[in-house]
Scaffold this motif. Structure first.
Motif, PDB file in Angstrom:
ATOM      1  N   VAL A  43     -42.928  18.879  23.551  1.00 57.57           N
ATOM      2  CA  VAL A  43     -42.602  20.076  22.781  1.00 57.57           C
ATOM      3  C   VAL A  43     -43.852  20.947  22.674  1.00 57.57           C
ATOM      4  CG1 VAL A  43     -41.805  20.958  20.554  1.00 57.57           C
ATOM      5  CG2 VAL A  43     -40.835  18.836  21.491  1.00 57.57           C
ATOM      6  N   VAL A  44     -43.689  22.231  22.969  1.00 59.19           N
ATOM      7  CA  VAL A  44     -44.819  23.154  23.003  1.00 59.19           C
ATOM      8  C   VAL A  44     -44.669  24.198  21.901  1.00 59.19           C
ATOM      9  CG1 VAL A  44     -46.118  24.831  24.372  1.00 59.19           C
ATOM     10  CG2 VAL A  44     -45.054  22.865  25.491  1.00 59.19           C
ATOM     11  N   ALA A  45     -45.738  24.410  21.157  1.00 63.15           N
ATOM     12  CA  ALA A  45     -45.839  25.575  20.275  1.00 63.15           C
ATOM     13  C   ALA A  45     -46.608  26.648  21.040  1.00 63.15           C
ATOM     14  CB  ALA A  45     -46.560  25.219  18.985  1.00 63.15           C
ATOM     15  N   ASP A  46     -45.927  27.723  21.399  1.00 61.58           N
ATOM     16  CA  ASP A  46     -46.544  28.822  22.138  1.00 61.58           C
ATOM     17  C   ASP A  46     -47.004  29.856  21.111  1.00 61.58           C
ATOM     18  OD1 ASP A  46     -47.408  30.299  24.282  1.00 61.58           O
ATOM     19  OD2 ASP A  46     -45.425  31.065  24.822  1.00 61.58           O
ATOM     20  N   ILE A  47     -48.293  29.793  20.776  1.00 58.67           N
ATOM     21  CA  ILE A  47     -48.827  30.582  19.666  1.00 58.67           C
ATOM     22  C   ILE A  47     -49.211  31.975  20.153  1.00 58.67           C
ATOM     23  CG2 ILE A  47     -50.528  30.665  17.820  1.00 58.67           C
ATOM     24  CD1 ILE A  47     -48.813  28.196  17.638  1.00 58.67           C
ATOM     25  N   GLY A  48     -48.757  32.996  19.435  1.00 63.42           N
ATOM     26  CA  GLY A  48     -48.971  34.360  19.901  1.00 63.42           C
ATOM     27  C   GLY A  48     -48.184  34.617  21.165  1.00 63.42           C
ATOM     28  N   ALA A  49     -46.928  34.206  21.166  1.00 60.32           N
ATOM     29  CA  ALA A  49     -46.112  34.204  22.383  1.00 60.32           C
ATOM     30  C   ALA A  49     -45.714  35.586  22.849  1.00 60.32           C
ATOM     31  CB  ALA A  49     -44.856  33.358  22.151  1.00 60.32           C
ATOM     32  N   GLY A  50     -45.850  36.589  21.998  1.00 60.94           N
ATOM     33  CA  GLY A  50     -45.516  37.944  22.412  1.00 60.94           C
ATOM     34  C   GLY A  50     -44.077  38.075  22.834  1.00 60.94           C
ATOM     35  N   THR A  51     -43.857  38.676  24.000  1.00 64.15           N
ATOM     36  CA  THR A  51     -42.501  38.913  24.489  1.00 64.15           C
ATOM     37  C   THR A  51     -41.940  37.729  25.263  1.00 64.15           C
ATOM     38  OG1 THR A  51     -43.345  39.954  26.503  1.00 64.15           O
ATOM     39  CG2 THR A  51     -42.917  41.397  24.614  1.00 64.15           C
ATOM     40  N   GLY A  62     -39.983  22.697  32.141  1.00 61.24           N
ATOM     41  CA  GLY A  62     -39.239  21.599  31.541  1.00 61.24           C
ATOM     42  C   GLY A  62     -39.462  21.394  30.055  1.00 61.24           C
ATOM     43  N   HIS A  63     -40.358  22.160  29.461  1.00 61.91           N
ATOM     44  CA  HIS A  63     -40.704  21.967  28.058  1.00 61.91           C
ATOM     45  C   HIS A  63     -39.650  22.541  27.111  1.00 61.91           C
ATOM     46  CE1 HIS A  63     -44.789  20.544  28.840  1.00 61.91           C
ATOM     47  NE2 HIS A  63     -44.905  21.495  29.751  1.00 61.91           N
ATOM     48  N   THR A  64     -39.598  21.979  25.925  1.00 55.98           N
ATOM     49  CA  THR A  64     -38.992  22.634  24.769  1.00 55.98           C
ATOM     50  C   THR A  64     -40.068  23.508  24.144  1.00 55.98           C
ATOM     51  OG1 THR A  64     -37.422  20.853  24.349  1.00 55.98           O
ATOM     52  CG2 THR A  64     -38.022  22.255  22.475  1.00 55.98           C
ATOM     53  N   VAL A  65     -39.735  24.756  23.837  1.00 55.63           N
ATOM     54  CA  VAL A  65     -40.747  25.725  23.415  1.00 55.63           C
ATOM     55  C   VAL A  65     -40.368  26.359  22.084  1.00 55.63           C
ATOM     56  CG1 VAL A  65     -41.966  27.862  23.999  1.00 55.63           C
ATOM     57  CG2 VAL A  65     -41.376  26.222  25.813  1.00 55.63           C
ATOM     58  N   ILE A  66     -41.324  26.342  21.163  1.00 56.83           N
ATOM     59  CA  ILE A  66     -41.213  27.090  19.915  1.00 56.83           C
ATOM     60  C   ILE A  66     -42.243  28.218  19.994  1.00 56.83           C
ATOM     61  CG2 ILE A  66     -41.290  27.008  17.404  1.00 56.83           C
ATOM     62  CD1 ILE A  66     -41.040  23.918  17.685  1.00 56.83           C
ATOM     63  N   ALA A  67     -41.754  29.439  20.101  1.00 57.88           N
ATOM     64  CA  ALA A  67     -42.634  30.603  20.175  1.00 57.88           C
ATOM     65  C   ALA A  67     -42.994  31.041  18.762  1.00 57.88           C
ATOM     66  CB  ALA A  67     -41.947  31.742  20.921  1.00 57.88           C
ATOM     67  N   VAL A  68     -44.285  31.120  18.485  1.00 53.35           N
ATOM     68  CA  VAL A  68     -44.775  31.556  17.180  1.00 53.35           C
ATOM     69  C   VAL A  68     -45.361  32.946  17.371  1.00 53.35           C
ATOM     70  CG1 VAL A  68     -46.373  31.076  15.289  1.00 53.35           C
ATOM     71  CG2 VAL A  68     -45.270  29.180  16.513  1.00 53.35           C
ATOM     72  N   GLU A  69     -44.751  33.962  16.757  1.00 55.34           N
ATOM     73  CA  GLU A  69     -45.160  35.342  17.003  1.00 55.34           C
ATOM     74  C   GLU A  69     -44.978  36.188  15.739  1.00 55.34           C
ATOM     75  OE1 GLU A  69     -46.491  38.714  17.945  1.00 55.34           O
ATOM     76  OE2 GLU A  69     -46.692  37.103  19.432  1.00 55.34           O
ATOM     77  N   PRO A  70     -46.054  36.827  15.246  1.00 49.29           N
ATOM     78  CA  PRO A  70     -45.950  37.615  14.027  1.00 49.29           C
ATOM     79  C   PRO A  70     -45.380  39.022  14.223  1.00 49.29           C
ATOM     80  CG  PRO A  70     -48.211  37.618  14.801  1.00 49.29           C
ATOM     81  CD  PRO A  70     -47.451  36.687  15.706  1.00 49.29           C
ATOM     82  N   ASN A  71     -45.404  39.546  15.438  1.00 52.02           N
ATOM     83  CA  ASN A  71     -44.924  40.897  15.683  1.00 52.02           C
ATOM     84  C   ASN A  71     -43.413  40.862  15.871  1.00 52.02           C
ATOM     85  OD1 ASN A  71     -44.047  43.200  17.450  1.00 52.02           O
ATOM     86  ND2 ASN A  71     -46.179  43.797  17.174  1.00 52.02           N
ATOM     87  N   ALA A  72     -42.682  41.486  14.954  1.00 53.61           N
ATOM     88  CA  ALA A  72     -41.225  41.370  14.949  1.00 53.61           C
ATOM     89  C   ALA A  72     -40.604  41.946  16.219  1.00 53.61           C
ATOM     90  CB  ALA A  72     -40.648  42.069  13.724  1.00 53.61           C
ATOM     91  N   ALA A  73     -41.115  43.063  16.701  1.00 54.89           N
ATOM     92  CA  ALA A  73     -40.541  43.691  17.900  1.00 54.89           C
ATOM     93  C   ALA A  73     -40.746  42.811  19.128  1.00 54.89           C
ATOM     94  CB  ALA A  73     -41.160  45.068  18.115  1.00 54.89           C
ATOM     95  N   MET A  74     -41.919  42.224  19.252  1.00 55.10           N
ATOM     96  CA  MET A  74     -42.179  41.355  20.397  1.00 55.10           C
ATOM     97  C   MET A  74     -41.369  40.068  20.295  1.00 55.10           C
ATOM     98  SD  MET A  74     -46.267  41.928  21.020  1.00 55.10           S
ATOM     99  CE  MET A  74     -46.245  41.779  22.804  1.00 55.10           C
ATOM    100  N   PRO A  87     -31.508  26.923  25.911  1.00 58.07           N
ATOM    101  CA  PRO A  87     -31.231  26.302  24.607  1.00 58.07           C
ATOM    102  C   PRO A  87     -32.436  25.565  24.040  1.00 58.07           C
ATOM    103  CG  PRO A  87     -30.135  25.098  26.376  1.00 58.07           C
ATOM    104  CD  PRO A  87     -30.652  26.354  26.981  1.00 58.07           C
ATOM    105  N   ARG A  88     -33.447  25.303  24.873  1.00 55.71           N
ATOM    106  CA  ARG A  88     -34.654  24.614  24.393  1.00 55.71           C
ATOM    107  C   ARG A  88     -35.700  25.602  23.876  1.00 55.71           C
ATOM    108  NH1 ARG A  88     -36.979  23.223  28.490  1.00 55.71           N
ATOM    109  NH2 ARG A  88     -35.525  23.575  30.200  1.00 55.71           N
ATOM    110  N   PHE A  89     -35.289  26.833  23.633  1.00 52.04           N
ATOM    111  CA  PHE A  89     -36.215  27.855  23.137  1.00 52.04           C
ATOM    112  C   PHE A  89     -35.844  28.270  21.716  1.00 52.04           C
ATOM    113  CE2 PHE A  89     -37.090  32.382  22.392  1.00 52.04           C
ATOM    114  CZ  PHE A  89     -38.475  32.385  22.528  1.00 52.04           C
ATOM    115  N   ALA A  90     -36.881  28.442  20.896  1.00 50.70           N
ATOM    116  CA  ALA A  90     -36.710  29.020  19.560  1.00 50.70           C
ATOM    117  C   ALA A  90     -37.940  29.854  19.257  1.00 50.70           C
ATOM    118  CB  ALA A  90     -36.541  27.925  18.502  1.00 50.70           C
ATOM    119  N   ALA A  91     -37.775  30.864  18.428  1.00 50.96           N
ATOM    120  CA  ALA A  91     -38.897  31.713  18.029  1.00 50.96           C
ATOM    121  C   ALA A  91     -38.971  31.759  16.516  1.00 50.96           C
ATOM    122  CB  ALA A  91     -38.741  33.125  18.593  1.00 50.96           C
TER     123      ALA A  91
END
Length: 256
Positions: A43-51, A62-74, A87-91
């Motif tokens: 499981v990956v935390a993609d910090i500052g994932a942007g768009t 193949g990873h499950t990814v949690i995108a951590v992003e403070p910019n709402a538009a991105m 389905p393995r993606f969440a933001a």
């Protein structure tokens, strides 16, 4: 984040960012997985994932990814792009210093193209908290080459001439020595990979306008900047395209 507007400065550039920012070379992921044994199901935390450019690459691997992003538009752009097919993606709405993730919940932290915006002291306890035992951190950038061709030299001069705060932002990128010092004894590997975009003029224009220091329409310097870009392209293009070259720099290790 340390820069006062780092979370918002790309809000009016989302469309260009999605369309014209580069991905990452396949050699990077081979290096991570085949050479350095990162499990593709971690499981990956993609910090500052942007768009979601880096998130997509991690999902494809193949990873499950949690995108951590403070910019709402991105963050919304990433969700609209990736959620339907992955389905393995969440933001989540969070930042590097306060991710909002659970303790020991991820096996890998990914920081792509955003590390220079982070408070590199404050993130250490937060990232240690969310990493599972044995978890690692991957920091990587596409660093634009400044020399090597007439186009690259001309593009750098254009940014110096017209960029709103280009010099200040450019100087934020950490050197190899700074990254080695940040990881300390936890640094396991570093590498560099060639990466390139072949761009026609419309794509080159979008790539420029995706940069936070490029003046947008209505700001001083916008029109002359684009005129200078047109002249540079016309002088340097081969078969209607220019080579926008990068060196992808990557650092992998633990937080000891």
């Amino acid at each position: 984040m340390t820069h006062p507007d780092s979370a918002s400065r790309f809000s009016n550039r989302v469309d260009d960012y999605v369309r014209y920012r580069p991905g990452y070379p396949p050699a990077l992921w081979q290096w991570l997985h085949a050479q350095h044994g990162e499990p593709v199901d971690s499981v990956v935390a993609d910090i500052g994932a942007g768009t979601g450019i880096s998130s997509q690459a991690l999902l494809q691997a193949g990873h499950t990814v949690i995108a951590v992003e403070p910019n709402a538009a991105m963050r919304q752009a990433a969700e609209q792009w990736l959620t339907p097919d992955w389905p393995r993606f969440a933001a989540v709405d969070g930042n590097a210093e306060a991710t909002g993730l659970a303790d020991a919940s991820v096996g890998l932290i990914s920081a792509a193209q955003a590390f220079h915006w982070f408070d590199t002291t404050a993130i250490v306890p937060e990232w240690k908290r969310v990493l599972a035992p044995g978890g690692r951190v991957l920091v990587y950038w596409n660093s634009r080459l400044l020399d090597g061709s007439g186009f690259l030299r001309g593009y750098e001069q254009l940014l110096l001439d017209y960029g709103t705060d280009y010099s200040a932002v450019a100087e934020r990128y950490q050197s190899d020595a700074q990254m080695a010092a940040w990881f300390g004894s936890g640094l396991q590997a570093s590498a560099q990979f060639a990466n390139v975009q072949l761009l026609d003029f419309d794509a080159l224009r979008g790539r420029l306008l995706s940069s936070s220091y490029a003046p947008v329409a209505g700001q001083p310097g916008h029109a002359p900047m684009l005129a200078a870009l047109r002249a540079l392209f016309d002088a340097q293009a081969v078969d209607g395209r220019v080579a926008f070259e990068y060196q992808t720099r990557a650092f992998l290790g633990t937080l000891d």
